[in-house]
Design an enzyme around this catalytic site. Sequence first.
Site, PDB file in Angstrom:
ATOM      1  N   LYS A  10       0.741  -1.235   0.083  1.00 16.04           N
ATOM      2  CA  LYS A  10       0.077  -0.162   0.021  1.00 16.04           C
ATOM      3  C   LYS A  10       0.967   1.398   0.082  1.00 16.04           C
ATOM      4  CE  LYS A  10      -3.940  -2.134   2.386  1.00 16.04           C
ATOM      5  NZ  LYS A  10      -4.789  -1.964   3.656  1.00 16.04           N
ATOM      6  N   TYR A  50     -12.512  -2.563  -2.555  1.00 10.97           N
ATOM      7  CA  TYR A  50     -12.822  -2.715  -1.310  1.00 10.97           C
ATOM      8  C   TYR A  50     -14.640  -2.437  -1.297  1.00 10.97           C
ATOM      9  CZ  TYR A  50      -8.538  -2.227   0.928  1.00 10.97           C
ATOM     10  OH  TYR A  50      -7.153  -2.478   1.544  1.00 10.97           O
ATOM     11  N   ASN A 122      -1.635  -0.326   7.344  1.00 17.77           N
ATOM     12  CA  ASN A 122      -1.151  -1.582   7.539  1.00 17.77           C
ATOM     13  C   ASN A 122      -0.114  -2.036   6.733  1.00 17.77           C
ATOM     14  OD1 ASN A 122      -3.430  -2.240   6.246  1.00 17.77           O
ATOM     15  ND2 ASN A 122      -4.381  -3.227   7.872  1.00 17.77           N
ATOM     16  N   HIS A 125      -1.968  -5.416   1.666  1.00 17.26           N
ATOM     17  CA  HIS A 125      -3.099  -6.113   1.416  1.00 17.26           C
ATOM     18  C   HIS A 125      -2.923  -7.491   1.095  1.00 17.26           C
ATOM     19  CE1 HIS A 125      -7.168  -7.241   0.135  1.00 17.26           C
ATOM     20  NE2 HIS A 125      -6.425  -7.827  -1.054  1.00 17.26           N
ATOM     21  N   GLU A 136     -10.052 -10.471  -6.724  1.00 17.29           N
ATOM     22  CA  GLU A 136      -8.890  -9.382  -6.672  1.00 17.29           C
ATOM     23  C   GLU A 136      -7.857  -9.612  -7.770  1.00 17.29           C
ATOM     24  OE1 GLU A 136      -9.366  -8.852  -1.887  1.00 17.29           O
ATOM     25  OE2 GLU A 136      -7.727  -9.849  -2.680  1.00 17.29           O
TER      26      GLU A 136
END
Length: 167
Positions: A10, A50, A122, A125, A136
């Site tokens: 990310k 998402y 975080n 992913h 995905e």
Amino acid sequence: MAQQTLILIKPDGLVKSLTGNILTRLSESKLEIIAAKMARVSKELAEKHYCHLKDKPFYNELIKYIMGELHDRKKVLAMVYWGDDAIGKVRELAGETNPEEANPVSIRGQYGRITTKGLYENVIHASTNEEEAQREIKLWFEPDEVIVELYQTKISEVKNIKKKVWA
Ligand code: CDP
Ligand code: MG
């Protein structure tokens, strides 16, 4: 059983210069990388990725986060890892979603943080199950960008499409 899983580094992972560290941690899995690219994340791609979190209070901030708007780094490193129990192995190395609850030696435990707005930054992913991985991987990659035939494909003739080529 051989599985495939989508991993994204990310924007916070990129901006903190953690790419090398994260790839080194992921190499502990002994899985193969079968696709990798830097990708710009449009609003449309972010919202599709998402879509299941649309109703969550952190959704708007999450969309800004994955698009790189919170870090002025408008890209992610997208990869597909492949091999035995890939999904479980990568989730284990990644750690819990909440970086404060994640095992301190997991990737998220080591490098994640919670922002003052309460968003979990975080750094990575990882798909949670085979169905999600399939959705995905098909969202982020074209069949020709993945060097293993993972899912069924078909030949589609596309006419009158304009695209950029090398001059
Ligand atoms: O990424 P993971 O599958 O572990 O968690 P998720 O439930 O699919 O949520 C997607 C992302 O939303 C997380 O990785 C966090 O960045 C963010 N999130 C958050 O900020 N606050 C929460 N309470 C849950 C998720
Ligand atoms: Mg998830």
